[in-house]
Design a protein around this motif. Structure first.
Motif, mmCIF file in Angstrom:
data_model
loop_
_atom_site.group_PDB
_atom_site.id
_atom_site.type_symbol
_atom_site.label_atom_id
_atom_site.label_comp_id
_atom_site.label_asym_id
_atom_site.label_seq_id
_atom_site.Cartn_x
_atom_site.Cartn_y
_atom_site.Cartn_z
ATOM 1 N N ALA A 57 41.837 42.699 31.466
ATOM 2 C CA ALA A 57 40.923 43.694 30.917
ATOM 3 C C ALA A 57 41.617 45.040 30.765
ATOM 4 N N PHE A 58 41.328 45.734 29.666
ATOM 5 C CA PHE A 58 41.908 47.044 29.412
ATOM 6 C C PHE A 58 40.903 48.172 29.645
ATOM 7 N N THR A 59 39.599 47.850 29.623
ATOM 8 C CA THR A 59 38.540 48.840 29.762
ATOM 9 C C THR A 59 37.458 48.295 30.707
ATOM 10 N N GLY A 103 35.824 45.400 29.241
ATOM 11 C CA GLY A 103 36.616 44.205 29.449
ATOM 12 C C GLY A 103 36.466 43.640 30.845
ATOM 13 N N ARG A 104 36.438 44.526 31.853
ATOM 14 C CA ARG A 104 36.285 44.059 33.236
ATOM 15 C C ARG A 104 34.939 43.371 33.454
ATOM 16 N N ASP A 105 33.928 43.793 32.698
ATOM 17 C CA ASP A 105 32.621 43.139 32.808
ATOM 18 C C ASP A 105 32.685 41.669 32.374
ATOM 19 N N VAL A 106 33.646 41.355 31.504
ATOM 20 C CA VAL A 106 33.776 39.992 30.986
ATOM 21 C C VAL A 106 34.385 39.053 32.031
ATOM 22 N N ILE A 107 35.043 39.605 33.057
ATOM 23 C CA ILE A 107 35.659 38.764 34.082
ATOM 24 C C ILE A 107 34.631 37.862 34.757
ATOM 25 N N HIS A 159 39.407 29.911 41.099
ATOM 26 C CA HIS A 159 39.508 31.174 40.379
ATOM 27 C C HIS A 159 40.227 32.210 41.230
ATOM 28 N N PHE A 160 40.844 33.150 40.561
ATOM 29 C CA PHE A 160 41.497 34.283 41.212
ATOM 30 C C PHE A 160 41.144 35.535 40.427
ATOM 31 N N THR A 161 40.773 36.598 41.127
ATOM 32 C CA THR A 161 40.530 37.880 40.464
ATOM 33 C C THR A 161 41.187 38.996 41.262
ATOM 34 N N HIS A 162 41.701 39.957 40.536
ATOM 35 C CA HIS A 162 42.281 41.148 41.163
ATOM 36 C C HIS A 162 42.217 42.272 40.155
ATOM 37 N N GLY A 163 41.357 43.239 40.422
ATOM 38 C CA GLY A 163 41.242 44.376 39.521
ATOM 39 C C GLY A 163 40.871 43.968 38.114
ATOM 40 N N SER A 164 41.809 44.138 37.205
ATOM 41 C CA SER A 164 41.542 43.880 35.785
ATOM 42 C C SER A 164 41.919 42.479 35.347
ATOM 43 N N VAL A 165 42.340 41.631 36.289
ATOM 44 C CA VAL A 165 42.852 40.308 35.929
ATOM 45 C C VAL A 165 42.027 39.200 36.581
#
Length: 635
Positions: free
Chosen positions: A9-11, A14-18, A38-44
């Motif tokens: 995500a860049f914005t 975008g982060r809401d789409v995670i 699944h793995f999440t970290h910040g914007s990824v």
């Protein structure tokens, strides 16, 4: 073999789409029925579905994180030389907590970065996230065995193994009319384009890197090392070339027999699959082999040849003897899995073979790729004869008006020969580029354009189409030889048709298919060979036939290559007629949809149900598949 998806995500939008990552990953369940994560970290965010092949324990599940928690990987594919690479890392002081090739892949990236790709022997699409640098590295294998799609806008970049997984992120579904135009000609859509505007396929032998500032950099890391002048001057004798091919293929097969689950091989009765079985039998006491027989289509049934090979090598052979009704029962299951229009009808046979094979093994070896590498198709012999010229070629061309009047069909020797004569005569008068495109197509540019509605024609960008076509055909010339045709096949036909077909239909059945002919060492060697080693006036795929002649039953060399033609025409005129007339190609639906020219659709339907339908069923099938796809994904 698995399925992967991910997002950078860049914005904030975008982060809401995670939060859609679990839906995206779940869409890949058939690719990986054994586990998911699944793995999440910040914007990824990274997602994975697993089909357990090597190290089936839970410790090898993905997403996999290294001991420092800096790097995380999701991986689809197999690395066949992972044990060799692991030893090199052990010598450098690395330790391992699993027996998987995934961990070797991750730690070799940690050691060397992107340059390590050239050391990999396998097929793959994978993503590695570096938490410290906040970079995402995504790569695809040399030949494009494993798929990888991507979409980028100002808010995010998303990627996935399949379109259905990408769509779960909520990306826009805008039809790309240039892709549709190409599809109506080829029955598939060439990469990097897709059926949707903005969705791209990462090209084979490419990777991309995403940085924390949103910069996306795409690079090519592998290119087939083809040099026409060097190939013509190959200093190996033909006998030495044959010996080297056998050695390379034996190594390729042996590498692909590494698995912690049951393994077998497809055996069609043709030269290619028989070569694979002959070599695989060197490395196991009893190989499982699988063939399809066609009770209702004796012209296409090759099981007697497969049986000869199975008996010679004492394999545990299984023949799935099918009726047309058996094929029909699997038809909708196959096209329902397709999430981008794809109308190679032989996918139906691959689907049913994969379905039955999966009941006995998890991994199957296949002979795919040999025809594109070594000139095994009829079009290659036709191209050779065009370039050689002579009395026969000119006579066939002069008789074009006769071939156009005579009945043509793929389902009989006589009708198929007339069809081939007509295509040859049409191609003889074209340039090398136009001839290649024509022989790769099921419909001409004019025929495809006539199918489009007035609105669709206005939207269609001729400039974009010309640029795409020119790029695909850029390696063809008037003075080159068959190798440049094969090189183009490796860019167009192999990844976009043959490998897409096998990946889709095997993954729909949670079966991994491995292709020894596409080992990069075999491919590199194949393109070091002169034309004369691959084809002459009397033999296609010459070096393959000669190199393995002593290993195969002689009967395999005394028969024509039939392949298989799904009985579409019979179905269209009977079981599928109501679906065509009252649903997918009904006048009301065509008018409401606004994509196709109603009068041209009516003309095709009239021809289909006439006493002389000719070869129309391939074009009708492309329309049926598209309409089924449209109703599922666009309506």
């Amino acid at each position: 073999m698995c399925g992967i998806s991910g997002i950078y995500a860049f914005t904030q939008e975008g982060r809401d789409v995670i939060q859609r990552l679990p839906d995206s990953t779940d869409a890949l369940q058939l690719r990986g029925p054994d586990s998911g994560g699944h793995f999440t970290h910040g914007s990824v965010g990274l997602g994975h579905r697993r089909l357990s092949i090597i190290d089936v324990s839970d410790v090898a599940c993905q997403p996999m994180v290294d001991e420092t928690a800096r790097y995380t990987i999701v991986f689809n594919g197999e690395i066949f030389n992972y044990q060799e690479l692991k030893k090199q890392l052990l010598d450098k002081g690395y330790t391992f907590f699993s027996q998987s090739d995934t961990e070797v892949l991750l730690k070799y990236y940690m050691e060397e970065g992107p340059s390590f790709l050239k050391k990999l022997n396998g097929f793959f699409a994978f993503a590695i996230y570096d938490k410290e640098e906040e970079t995402l590295f995504v790569a695809r294998d040399r030949m494009g065995v494993k798929p990888l799609l991507m979409f980028q806008d100002e808010d995010k970049l998303v990627f996935a193994s399949e379109m259905k997984s990408l769509l779960a992120f909520g990306i826009p579904r805008k039809l790309d009319y240039v892709s549709l135009y190409e599809y109506l000609q080829l029955n598939y859509i060439p990469a990097p384009a897709s059926i949707f505007k903005g969705v791209k396929k990462l090209m084979p032998g490419h990777y991309f890197m995403v940085g924390k500032k949103g910069k996306v950099e795409i690079k090519r890391w592998y290119k087939i090392p083809y040099d026409e002048k060097k190939a013509k001057k190959n200093d190996l004798s033909y006998e030495a070339q044959q010996k080297k091919l056998v050695d390379l293929m034996d190594g390729a097969v042996q590498r692909r027999m590494i698995a912690d689950v049951p393994l077998g091989a497809f055996l069609s009765g043709g030269i290619d699959s028989s070569v694979i079985v002959a070599l695989a039998s060197r490395h196991t006491q009893q190989l499982n082999t699988f063939s399809i027989g066609y009770k209702d289509e004796p012209f296409f049934d090759e099981t007697k040849y497969a049986k000869l090979v199975a008996e010679k090598y004492k394999t545990n052979h299984t023949v799935f003897s099918l009726t047309n009704n058996d094929l029909y029962e699997h038809l909708f299951r196959a096209i329902d899995y397709i999430d981008e229009p794809f109308a190679d009808s032989s996918a139906l046979a691959v689907n049913i073979l994969s379905h039955y094979t999966r009941q006995k093994v998890t991994v199957a070896l296949s002979g795919d790729g040999a025809d594109e590498l070594f000139a095994g198709y009829n079009k290659h012999m036709a191209e050779y004869k065009v370039r050689q010229g002579g009395f026969l070629a000119e006579t066939v061309t002069a008789l074009l008006p006769l071939w156009e009047m005579m009945p043509k069909s793929r389902n009989s020797s006589f009708g198929n020969r007339i069809r081939q004569f007509q295509r040859f005569a049409e191609g003889m008068n074209l340039s090398a580029k136009d001839r290649y495109w024509r022989w790769a197509s099921f419909a001409t540019e004019n025929d495809a354009k006539s199918l489009l509605s007035g609105k669709a024609k206005r939207i269609l960008s001729k400039d974009v189409y010309k640029k795409r076509r020119q790029k695909i055909l850029s390696h063809l010339s008037q003075k080159g030889d068959i190798n440049e045709v094969l090189y183009t096949d490796m860019q167009l036909v192999l990844p976009n048709d043959m490998l897409t077909k096998v990946d889709l239909m095997s993954m729909a059945n949670s079966l991994e298919v491995r292709t020894p002919f596409l080992d990069y060492k075999v491919v590199n060697f194949a393109f070091s060979l002169p034309q004369s080693s691959k084809i002459d006036g009397g033999m296609k795929k010459k070096i393959v036939q000669d190199a393995f002649r002593g290993m195969l039953p002689p009967e395999l060399y005394k028969r024509p290559k039939h392949g298989f033609e799904v009985p579409l025409l019979k179905w269209f005129q009977n079981e599928l007629r109501p679906m065509i007339m009252d649903d997918l190609l009904s006048d009301a639906f065509i008018e409401e949809q606004g994509v196709f020219n109603l009068k041209e659709i009516q003309r095709l339907k009239a021809q289909l149900f006439s006493s002389n339908p000719g070869d129309i069923h391939a074009r009708i099938w492309a329309l049926v598949v598209f309409q089924h796809w449209w109703k599922k994904w666009m309506a």
